[in-house]
Design a protein around this motif. Structure first.
Motif, PDB file in Angstrom:
ATOM      1  N   THR A  25       0.595  -1.411   0.030  1.00 33.72           N
ATOM      2  CA  THR A  25      -0.023  -0.022  -0.279  1.00 33.72           C
ATOM      3  C   THR A  25       0.871   1.306  -0.102  1.00 33.72           C
ATOM      4  O   THR A  25       1.916   1.251   0.490  1.00 33.72           O
ATOM      5  CB  THR A  25      -0.968  -0.007   1.248  1.00 33.72           C
ATOM      6  N   LEU A  26       0.101   2.394  -0.495  1.00 35.06           N
ATOM      7  CA  LEU A  26       0.954   3.555  -0.458  1.00 35.06           C
ATOM      8  C   LEU A  26       0.013   4.579   0.272  1.00 35.06           C
ATOM      9  O   LEU A  26      -0.074   5.779   0.178  1.00 35.06           O
ATOM     10  CB  LEU A  26       1.078   4.104  -1.759  1.00 35.06           C
ATOM     11  N   LEU A  27      -1.071   3.688   0.902  1.00 33.93           N
ATOM     12  CA  LEU A  27      -2.189   4.784   1.874  1.00 33.93           C
ATOM     13  C   LEU A  27      -3.145   5.272   0.783  1.00 33.93           C
ATOM     14  O   LEU A  27      -3.460   6.475   1.102  1.00 33.93           O
ATOM     15  CB  LEU A  27      -1.319   5.463   2.879  1.00 33.93           C
ATOM     16  N   GLU A  28      -3.415   4.659  -0.352  1.00 31.09           N
ATOM     17  CA  GLU A  28      -4.241   5.230  -1.351  1.00 31.09           C
ATOM     18  C   GLU A  28      -5.695   5.171  -0.624  1.00 31.09           C
ATOM     19  O   GLU A  28      -6.031   4.566   0.277  1.00 31.09           O
ATOM     20  CB  GLU A  28      -4.256   4.221  -2.416  1.00 31.09           C
ATOM     21  N   GLY A  29      -6.613   5.899  -1.434  1.00 24.44           N
ATOM     22  CA  GLY A  29      -8.119   6.157  -1.028  1.00 24.44           C
ATOM     23  C   GLY A  29      -8.148   7.230   0.016  1.00 24.44           C
ATOM     24  O   GLY A  29      -7.178   7.980   0.126  1.00 24.44           O
ATOM     25  N   ARG A  63      -6.161   2.560  -6.265  1.00 25.26           N
ATOM     26  CA  ARG A  63      -7.104   1.830  -5.622  1.00 25.26           C
ATOM     27  C   ARG A  63      -7.124   0.467  -6.203  1.00 25.26           C
ATOM     28  O   ARG A  63      -7.145  -0.426  -5.408  1.00 25.26           O
ATOM     29  CB  ARG A  63      -8.543   1.947  -5.906  1.00 25.26           C
ATOM     30  N   GLY A  64      -7.061   0.153  -7.627  1.00 27.15           N
ATOM     31  CA  GLY A  64      -6.846  -1.014  -8.132  1.00 27.15           C
ATOM     32  C   GLY A  64      -5.520  -1.651  -7.931  1.00 27.15           C
ATOM     33  O   GLY A  64      -5.321  -3.035  -7.723  1.00 27.15           O
ATOM     34  N   MET A  65      -4.517  -0.889  -7.951  1.00 34.45           N
ATOM     35  CA  MET A  65      -3.001  -1.516  -8.002  1.00 34.45           C
ATOM     36  C   MET A  65      -2.814  -2.061  -6.432  1.00 34.45           C
ATOM     37  O   MET A  65      -1.897  -2.853  -6.425  1.00 34.45           O
ATOM     38  CB  MET A  65      -1.999  -0.321  -8.390  1.00 34.45           C
ATOM     39  N   SER A  70      -0.831  -6.530  -4.432  1.00 37.87           N
ATOM     40  CA  SER A  70      -0.879  -7.409  -3.177  1.00 37.87           C
ATOM     41  C   SER A  70      -0.897  -8.696  -3.628  1.00 37.87           C
ATOM     42  O   SER A  70      -0.273  -9.922  -3.106  1.00 37.87           O
ATOM     43  CB  SER A  70      -1.893  -6.882  -2.202  1.00 37.87           C
ATOM     44  N   LYS A  71      -2.039  -9.069  -4.362  1.00 33.06           N
ATOM     45  CA  LYS A  71      -2.386 -10.173  -4.843  1.00 33.06           C
ATOM     46  C   LYS A  71      -1.132 -11.156  -5.559  1.00 33.06           C
ATOM     47  O   LYS A  71      -1.016 -12.244  -5.531  1.00 33.06           O
ATOM     48  CB  LYS A  71      -3.802 -10.425  -5.642  1.00 33.06           C
ATOM     49  N   ALA A  72      -0.593 -10.292  -6.536  1.00 32.24           N
ATOM     50  CA  ALA A  72       0.572 -10.544  -7.492  1.00 32.24           C
ATOM     51  C   ALA A  72       1.517 -11.250  -6.585  1.00 32.24           C
ATOM     52  O   ALA A  72       2.109 -12.202  -6.684  1.00 32.24           O
ATOM     53  CB  ALA A  72       0.983  -9.587  -8.288  1.00 32.24           C
ATOM     54  N   VAL A  73       2.034 -10.458  -5.250  1.00 33.90           N
ATOM     55  CA  VAL A  73       3.008 -10.873  -4.287  1.00 33.90           C
ATOM     56  C   VAL A  73       2.506 -12.134  -3.862  1.00 33.90           C
ATOM     57  O   VAL A  73       3.164 -13.036  -3.579  1.00 33.90           O
ATOM     58  CB  VAL A  73       3.171  -9.752  -3.519  1.00 33.90           C
ATOM     59  N   GLU A  74       1.199 -12.154  -3.240  1.00 37.46           N
ATOM     60  CA  GLU A  74       0.704 -13.475  -2.427  1.00 37.46           C
ATOM     61  C   GLU A  74       0.786 -14.744  -3.597  1.00 37.46           C
ATOM     62  O   GLU A  74       1.140 -15.783  -2.968  1.00 37.46           O
ATOM     63  CB  GLU A  74      -0.746 -12.979  -2.280  1.00 37.46           C
ATOM     64  N   GLU A  75       0.584 -14.436  -4.752  1.00 34.51           N
ATOM     65  CA  GLU A  75       0.759 -15.668  -5.625  1.00 34.51           C
ATOM     66  C   GLU A  75       2.248 -15.834  -6.311  1.00 34.51           C
ATOM     67  O   GLU A  75       2.320 -16.740  -6.918  1.00 34.51           O
ATOM     68  CB  GLU A  75      -0.469 -15.397  -6.771  1.00 34.51           C
ATOM     69  N   VAL A  97       7.674  -1.045  -7.071  1.00 33.22           N
ATOM     70  CA  VAL A  97       9.068  -0.542  -6.236  1.00 33.22           C
ATOM     71  C   VAL A  97       8.838  -0.930  -5.048  1.00 33.22           C
ATOM     72  O   VAL A  97       9.215  -1.910  -4.302  1.00 33.22           O
ATOM     73  CB  VAL A  97       9.002   0.793  -6.314  1.00 33.22           C
ATOM     74  N   ARG A  98       7.217  -0.678  -4.375  1.00 36.41           N
ATOM     75  CA  ARG A  98       6.956  -0.911  -3.004  1.00 36.41           C
ATOM     76  C   ARG A  98       6.944  -2.521  -2.754  1.00 36.41           C
ATOM     77  O   ARG A  98       7.344  -2.804  -1.568  1.00 36.41           O
ATOM     78  CB  ARG A  98       5.440  -0.340  -2.942  1.00 36.41           C
ATOM     79  N   ALA A  99       6.660  -3.161  -3.786  1.00 35.55           N
ATOM     80  CA  ALA A  99       6.594  -4.535  -3.490  1.00 35.55           C
ATOM     81  C   ALA A  99       8.085  -5.269  -3.897  1.00 35.55           C
ATOM     82  O   ALA A  99       8.182  -6.737  -3.650  1.00 35.55           O
ATOM     83  CB  ALA A  99       5.619  -5.289  -4.123  1.00 35.55           C
ATOM     84  N   GLY A 100       8.880  -4.655  -4.324  1.00 33.97           N
ATOM     85  CA  GLY A 100      10.308  -5.153  -5.108  1.00 33.97           C
ATOM     86  C   GLY A 100      10.154  -6.038  -5.971  1.00 33.97           C
ATOM     87  O   GLY A 100      10.625  -7.044  -6.156  1.00 33.97           O
TER      88      GLY A 100
END
Ligand code: F0G
Length: 351
Positions: A25-29, A63-65, A70-75, A97-100
């Motif tokens: 997250t980048l604290l979106e929304g 919002r979508g990203m 997050s799900k891409a990293v989880e998978e 970047v945030r997720a590496g």
């Protein structure tokens, strides 16, 4: 009150995440829902702007990203890819970047605003400019993600719409119920579909008493859903929605029909006028594509499709700083003066 935690934490029970999903997250929304005094006066409606340019990378794509990444990293993904008219690539690049993760983006050459190009580059995305349209880019990224170990984060990825539906939740949470009408720009048609999903969920479980009529607006040179056929050479000054064959075409039609709304075209001239109105009368600097929602509202009110007295929310999807070239081209050139207060006073017509 407490600090905003980003939309996955804020709406966790309504999103497809578990306790072990790594939240990127980048604290979106949590974006402003701003009463629009002048647009309200012009239309006789109670108009609010959902200011999505206030998101971390300057558009609703965050919002979508946050969900898609997050799900891409989880998978277990190591790399992500998207096609983009600019905002999706800016957002994907930042969240990657945030997720590496490494991030690849395909954009139509010469057809994306300078700020968006800058964002993808500064976040270190591998950016390819394709000698073709957004639709060509999307087809290429679909093929690449099928044939190589790289996750697609365009809005055909269902997690994108899940994240984006939270904007509708925020609106109902702020207003106390759904508005009568929601106006929104339409490009690849994901966002209108996501809002409809969000509004429908709240209406189904009684959090809202109803769902709004959804009004989507395409640029007249890129209005396939309005004309009923793909546009091979889409053209509009609103490059973000220069799309001839939207991926979520059918979902957008369902949103329109189930809500009793409409999808209409607005001309570049109307879009430019609404852009100027928002900047000069409301103090809200949006990008051209975003102004399509307000241009469309003005048109629909004039035509009687939206009655006076209705409560209306217009999503303004992206920040005006994304496209400084357009902003400057329409403004008067600044006056140059020597280091002299009197010269300044004369130039400012104070003296
Ligand atoms: N407004 C802006 C500022 C956008 O960037 C987009 C889409 C839209 C509206 C339309 O939303 O596609 O969900 O109907 N931009 C995508 C991109 C295509 O690549 O950034 P949509």
């Amino acid at each position: 009150t407490r600090a905003w935690r980003g939309l996955i934490e804020e709406y966790r029970d309504r999103l497809p995440v578990t306790a072990t999903t790594p939240v990127v997250t980048l604290l979106e929304g949590g974006t402003p829902l701003l009463p629009a005094r002048v647009v309200s006066a012009l239309t006789g409606c109670e108009v609010h702007l959902k200011v999505e340019g206030a998101n971390p990378t300057g558009s609703f794509k965050d919002r979508g990203m946050t969900m898609a990444i997050s799900k891409a990293v989880e998978e277990g993904a190591k790399a992500v890819i998207c096609a983009s008219t600019g905002n999706t690539s800016a957002s994907a690049a930042a969240y990657a970047v945030r997720a590496g993760l490494t991030c690849a983006v395909l954009v139509p050459r010469g057809k994306i605003a300078m700020g968006k190009l800058a964002q993808a580059l500064v976040h270190g995305a591998k950016l390819l400019q394709v000698e073709g349209s957004f639709d060509d880019c999307l087809e290429m990224t679909r093929k690449l993600s099928e044939n190589y170990p790289i996750a697609l984060v365009n809005s055909v990825n269902p997690y994108r719409l899940q994240g984006q539906k939270t904007a509708a939740f925020e609106i109902v949470d702020a207003l106390g119920d759904a508005p009568d009408v929601h106006c929104i720009p339409v490009g690849n048609a994901g966002n209108i579909s996501a809002y409809w999903m969000g509004y429908s969920e709240y209406a189904a479980d009684g959090t809202a008493t109803r769902a709004p009529r959804m009004f989507g607006f395409q640029a007249s040179g890129a209005a396939p859903i309005v004309t009923g056929a793909p546009v091979t050479r889409p053209h509009t000054i609103a490059t973000a929605i220069r799309i001839g064959n939207p991926a979520s075409w059918h979902l957008a039609e369902a949103a329109r029909d189930e809500s009793g709304g409409a999808i209409q075209a607005v001309t570049d001239r109307q879009i430019a006028a609404a852009y100027k109105l928002l900047a000069q009368e409301e103090g809200v600097f949006v990008e051209l594509a975003s102004a399509a929602s307000v241009a469309g509202l003005l048109q629909a009110c004039e035509q009687g499709a939206i009655a006076r007295g209705q409560r209306v929310v217009c999503t303004v999807t992206g920040n005006g700083l994304k496209d400084p070239d357009w902003a400057i081209s329409g403004a008067p050139s600044p006056v140059t003066i020597p280091i002299d207060a009197h010269a300044a006073a004369l130039a400012l017509e104070l003296a």
